[in-house]
Design an enzyme around this catalytic site. Structure first.
Site, mmCIF file in Angstrom:
data_model
loop_
_atom_site.group_PDB
_atom_site.id
_atom_site.type_symbol
_atom_site.label_atom_id
_atom_site.label_comp_id
_atom_site.label_asym_id
_atom_site.label_seq_id
_atom_site.Cartn_x
_atom_site.Cartn_y
_atom_site.Cartn_z
ATOM 1 N N CYS A 121 13.763 24.314 5.801
ATOM 2 C CA CYS A 121 13.035 25.443 4.992
ATOM 3 C C CYS A 121 11.809 24.509 3.938
ATOM 4 O O CYS A 121 12.370 22.978 4.032
ATOM 5 C CB CYS A 121 14.374 26.086 4.528
ATOM 6 N N MET A 122 11.554 24.600 3.037
ATOM 7 C CA MET A 122 11.001 23.899 1.682
ATOM 8 C C MET A 122 11.536 23.303 1.040
ATOM 9 O O MET A 122 11.043 21.871 1.462
ATOM 10 C CB MET A 122 9.916 25.300 0.834
ATOM 11 N N ASP A 123 12.707 24.033 1.027
ATOM 12 C CA ASP A 123 13.507 23.701 0.143
ATOM 13 C C ASP A 123 15.038 22.850 0.094
ATOM 14 O O ASP A 123 16.396 22.240 -0.399
ATOM 15 C CB ASP A 123 13.920 23.627 -1.725
ATOM 16 N N LYS A 176 0.792 -1.369 0.040
ATOM 17 C CA LYS A 176 0.075 -0.222 -0.326
ATOM 18 C C LYS A 176 0.765 1.076 -0.145
ATOM 19 O O LYS A 176 2.519 0.898 0.086
ATOM 20 C CB LYS A 176 -1.241 -0.232 1.677
ATOM 21 N N ARG A 217 0.828 -11.143 6.164
ATOM 22 C CA ARG A 217 0.472 -9.737 6.041
ATOM 23 C C ARG A 217 1.661 -8.291 6.704
ATOM 24 O O ARG A 217 1.837 -7.959 6.766
ATOM 25 C CB ARG A 217 -0.450 -9.335 6.232
ATOM 26 N N ARG A 244 -11.403 -0.159 14.968
ATOM 27 C CA ARG A 244 -11.402 -0.098 13.790
ATOM 28 C C ARG A 244 -12.007 0.105 12.482
ATOM 29 O O ARG A 244 -13.305 0.750 12.646
ATOM 30 C CB ARG A 244 -9.573 -0.068 12.711
ATOM 31 N N HIS A 283 -6.580 -7.535 12.358
ATOM 32 C CA HIS A 283 -5.578 -7.015 12.238
ATOM 33 C C HIS A 283 -4.871 -7.084 14.220
ATOM 34 O O HIS A 283 -6.032 -6.493 15.089
ATOM 35 C CB HIS A 283 -5.411 -5.789 11.961
ATOM 36 N N TYR A 302 14.439 30.683 9.024
ATOM 37 C CA TYR A 302 13.391 31.733 9.308
ATOM 38 C C TYR A 302 13.299 31.600 11.105
ATOM 39 O O TYR A 302 14.021 30.682 11.401
ATOM 40 C CB TYR A 302 12.753 30.900 8.863
HETATM 41 C C1 LIG Z 1 -0.384 -1.837 6.402
HETATM 42 C C2 LIG Z 1 -0.884 -3.334 7.202
HETATM 43 C C3 LIG Z 1 -0.558 -4.343 7.619
HETATM 44 C C4 LIG Z 1 0.855 -4.229 7.572
HETATM 45 O O1 LIG Z 1 1.452 -3.874 9.078
HETATM 46 P P1 LIG Z 1 2.801 -3.824 8.800
HETATM 47 O O2 LIG Z 1 3.150 -3.044 10.280
HETATM 48 O O3 LIG Z 1 3.665 -2.989 7.967
HETATM 49 O O4 LIG Z 1 3.853 -5.193 8.547
HETATM 50 C C5 LIG Z 1 -1.173 -5.600 7.979
HETATM 51 N N1 LIG Z 1 -2.445 -5.723 7.355
HETATM 52 C C6 LIG Z 1 -2.995 -4.369 7.932
HETATM 53 C C7 LIG Z 1 -4.416 -4.918 7.863
HETATM 54 C C8 LIG Z 1 -2.479 -3.913 7.800
HETATM 55 O O5 LIG Z 1 -3.345 -2.176 7.599
#
Ligand SMILES: *Cc1c(COP(=O)(O)O)cnc(C)c1O
Length: 377
Positions: A315-317, A38, A224, A133, A165, A268
């Site tokens: 700064c920005m850049d 992602k 995951r 969540r 999760h 700044y």
């Molecule tokens: C982002 C995410 C992961 C991966 O998490 P890591 O800590 O980067 O391994 C796994 N499952 C879900 C649902 C996530 O949102």
């Protein structure tokens, strides 16, 4: 011009491959990696990461949304792609068209999705076992199993898996380990009930990076993994028992060098004033590249293998750093390491994050698209 040597990120494919092999050899042969790619593969560039994973035989991918899923579908035509988050039901047809697996986040969502779909949509049902969540939320696995069985009867929904999760799998304290254990037991029990009732589940998954290493379970058909593939820690400075190699390095260039007397203010807001004569280098990176402004007067960079603190506001850049202690004369066009190794020194995204109260994830995801990703094979 290949790319502008102003600020650039290098993406190490050997590091990515080595991290993945380490994860694979740690997992039981009952769990496969689901590469979490992602957010443009955590800022590393989804194209090269997806391609590398596909080449290594990884079949499962997770993304956050439909746009990312369609992008990965184009890169990996045969991959199994799971959207971890919400997809507006009006896009149901696109899920079907691109053969994407959607997370079902509530019973009501399942009903609406089914009603919006023309053909069957492949789903993994998300359970909220303690993250708070998204997902089905009940007191008992029996109630959750009943809801999943109901969802599986919906006309256009095919339940191929369930997942949850973890909230604190990255924290090794008795309380957190117990919390993770409870989350895990909840989903395993739910899966058992469903299977006993005759519903076939291809996948039950709950391991994220932290769990894949520290709470490894062969009951999770997929791991995951995100952050450890990219070589960062789930919870810096807590170390894992496997060492991963950061995949992203970030470099910039010296634009200007000057020696200024005591009492000279920089940048700044005049938040820094020299306490004695100092040599200052101006570097071509700023918060518009994703170098956080919070690193003002806190960050440091490496030049010729020496640590040089950031002076004054980012700064920005551009930023200013103190090069008074560098052994060799610093000149315009010298390379500056913002994240990575130089000489015997190393700065990790985790360390920078820690200086400003955030996590390495946010640093790498925050490197902006102005920064070219240079792929190192
Ligand atoms: C982002 C995410 C992961 C991966 O998490 P890591 O800590 O980067 O391994 C796994 N499952 C879900 C649902 C996530 O949102």
């Amino acid at each position: 011009m290949e790319y502008l040597k102003r600020t650039w990120a290098e993406i190490s494919i050997p590091a990515l491959q080595s991290n993945i092999r380490k994860i694979q050899s740690h997992l039981s042969n009952k769990s496969e990696i689901m590469g979490v790619i992602k957010a443009d593969a955590y800022g590393h560039g989804v194209e090269v990461v997806a391609h590398t994973l596909c080449e290594m035989g990884i079949k499962y991918f997770a993304v956050s949304n439909l746009i990312e899923a369609i992008e990965v579908r184009k890169l990996c035509p045969d991959a199994e792609i799971l959207i971890l988050g919400y997809t507006p039901p009006e896009n149901a047809q696109l899920l079907e068209m691109h053969n994407i697996i959607q997370a079902v986040i509530s019973v009501n969502y399942a009903k609406i999705l089914s009603a919006s779909a023309g053909r069957t949509i492949r789903c993994h049902v998300k359970l909220d076992t303690g993250m708070g969540r998204i997902g089905l939320k009940n007191d008992t696995p029996e109630e959750t199993a009943e809801e999943i069985e109901y969802i599986s009867t919906l006309e256009h929904i095919s339940v191929e898996g369930i997942f949850t999760h973890f909230a604190v799998a990255d924290t090794d304290t008795p309380e957190c380990n117990e919390y993770t254990q409870k989350q895990q037991e909840f989903i395993i029990k739910t899966a058992e009930i469903i299977k006993n009732d005759g519903l076939d589940l291809k996948h039950v998954h709950f391991m994220n990076s932290a769990a894949a290493i520290s709470h490894t379970s062969d009951k999770s058909t997929l791991a995951r993994t995100g952050i450890i593939m990219y070589g960062l820690l789930p919870n810096y400075p807590q170390q894992l028992n496997i060492k991963f190699e950061p995949v992203m390095s970030l470099y910039s260039t010296v634009a200007y060098v000057k020696t200024v007397p005591e009492g000279t203010s920089l940048s700044y807001g005049r938040t820094y004033t020299t306490d004695k004569e100092r040599t200052i280098a101006t570097i071509t990176v700023g918060y518009a590249d994703g170098y956080p402004r919070l690193l003002s007067n806190k960050g440091y960079v490496l030049i010729h293998g020496c640590k040089c603190p950031v002076l004054g506001r980012v700064c920005m850049d551009q930023i200013m750093v103190d090069v008074s202690n560098v052994d060799v004369t610093v000149k315009p066009n010298d390379i500056v390491t913002l994240i990575g190794k130089d000489g015997g020194q190393e700065i990790t995204a985790d360390e920078l994050a820690n200086l400003i109260g955030t996590i390495g994830y946010e640093i790498v995801c925050g490197i902006t698209k102005r920064v070219p990703r240079i792929i190192k094979y």
